[in-house]
Design an enzyme around this catalytic site. Structure first.
Site, PDB file in Angstrom:
ATOM      1  CG  HIS A 112       6.322  -2.613  -6.602  1.00  0.00           C
ATOM      2  ND1 HIS A 112       5.748  -3.725  -6.755  1.00  0.00           N
ATOM      3  CD2 HIS A 112       6.227  -1.696  -5.495  1.00  0.00           C
ATOM      4  CE1 HIS A 112       4.901  -3.710  -5.700  1.00  0.00           C
ATOM      5  NE2 HIS A 112       5.154  -2.651  -5.156  1.00  0.00           N
ATOM      6  N   GLY A 163       1.030  -1.323   0.015  1.00  0.00           N
ATOM      7  CA  GLY A 163      -0.139   0.006  -0.111  1.00  0.00           C
ATOM      8  C   GLY A 163       0.693   1.188   0.103  1.00  0.00           C
ATOM      9  CD  GLU A 191       6.577  -6.077  -9.174  1.00  0.00           C
ATOM     10  OE1 GLU A 191       7.322  -5.743  -8.116  1.00  0.00           O
ATOM     11  OE2 GLU A 191       5.212  -5.288  -9.119  1.00  0.00           O
ATOM     12  CB  SER A 230       4.391  -3.478  -1.869  1.00  0.00           C
ATOM     13  OG  SER A 230       4.519  -2.410  -2.315  1.00  0.00           O
ATOM     14  CB  ALA A 231       4.040  -0.611   2.128  1.00  0.00           C
TER      15      ALA A 231
END
Length: 235
Positions: free
Chosen positions: A159, A90, A194, A122-123
Site C-alpha cells: 500500500h 488485515g 496498489e 497486504s499483511a
C-alpha cells in the site's frame, strides 16, 4: 522451488475482492484444486469464518475450493498437506502473533520454500519479508518477535503511498518513516504500490503489474524500478 505471489493489496478501488488478479491466480494455482486460507489477520476484526467465506466467493470464480486453517484440529498438518496457501490482509501484528501462537512459522516457511504455491496480500505479503517492521498497521497485539518468514531478502511496505503536495497534511510520509527505519536497520525495503505484486519463482523475484515500485536501501537515495525488473540482488 519457491512459487510466491506477493501482492500489495487484495482489492483495487472500484473492483471486487481479488478481481484484478484473478486471471493471474488461475494460472498461479493451476495445479491446486483446493486453497488453504489463513484468516488470522482479521481485517476490521471480522471472524475467521466470515473472512474465509469472502475468500471462497472470489476463488469460486476460478473454480477453486477454499478451506480455512482454523477449521483443522492440526494446523501444522493442514499446511504440510496444502496444495496452495493464501494468507490475506488485515493487521500484520495480529497475523504474526497467531502464527507464533500456533507454532506455524517454521512449518509455513518450509512448505513455501519447498514449492507450495503461496499467495499473500497486504499483511500476508508483509510476513514474506525478513521482519514486519515496515507494516503500516497499528501494533494492537505484541507478537513474540517481529521476525517474519524471510522468504525474500528484504522487507515490504504494501500500500505504498507517494507524498501528496496538494494537501496540507504535515505528518510523516511513508518515505519518511522508511528513512527512519534505516537509521536503525540495514535491510532493503520495497514500497509496493496498489495493483503491483512480486512474483517469486525459485531465486527470481520479478516486479509485476503496471506501476513502478520504490526501492529503499540503507544509506542510498531511494529509486524507482519498472515492471519486469529482477529484484533478487537486493540484500
Amino acid at each position: 522451488m519457491k512459487n510466491i505471489f506477493i501482492a500489495s493489496t487484495s482489492t483495487l478501488y472500484g473492483s471486487d475482492y481479488l478481481e484484478y488478479i484473478l486471471d493471474e491466480l488461475k494460472v498461479f494455482f493451476k495445479d491446486a484444486n483446493s486453497i488453504l486460507f489463513i484468516p488470522y489477520a482479521r481485517p476490521s476484526g471480522i471472524s475467521h469464518d466470515d473472512y474465509t467465506n469472502k475468500v471462497k466467493d472470489s476463488f469460486s470464480k476460478i473454480r477453486k475450493t477454499v478451506v480455512g486453517i482454523h477449521t483443522f484440529d492440526d494446523p501444522i498438518e493442514a499446511i504440510n498437506k496444502a496444495e496452495g496457501i493464501f494468507v490475506g490482509g488485515g493487521n500484520t501484528f495480529v497475523l504474526l502473533n497467531q502464527l507464533y501462537k500456533h507454532n506455524l512459522i517454521t512449518t509455513l516457511k518450509n512448505a513455501v520454500t519447498n514449492g507450495t504455491p503461496y499467495l499473500g496480500t497486504s499483511a500476508g505479503s508483509n510476513i514474506c519479508g525478513l521482519t514486519i517492521k515496515n507494516t503500516n498497521d497499528m501494533p494492537i497485539v505484541y507478537p513474540p518477535s517481529f521476525n517474519a518468514l524471510g522468504l525474500v531478502p528484504f522487507n515490504l511496505n504494501p500500500h505504498f503511498l507517494d507524498s501528496n503536495t496538494t494537501i496540507k497534511h504535515m505528518g510523516e510520509t511513508r518515505e519518511t518513516r522508511i528513512k527512519e527505519f534505516h537509521s536503525f536497520n540495514t535491510q532493503p525495503v520495497i514500497g509496493l504500490r496498489e495493483g503491483s505484486w512480486l512474483l517469486v519463482k525459485g531465486d527470481s523475484i520479478i516486479l509485476k503489474g503496471t506501476l513502478t515500485a520504490r526501492i529503499f536501501e540503507h544509506e542510498k537515495i531511494p529509486y524507482e524500478v519498472k515492471p519486469e525488473t529482477e529484484l533478487n540482488t537486493l540484500k
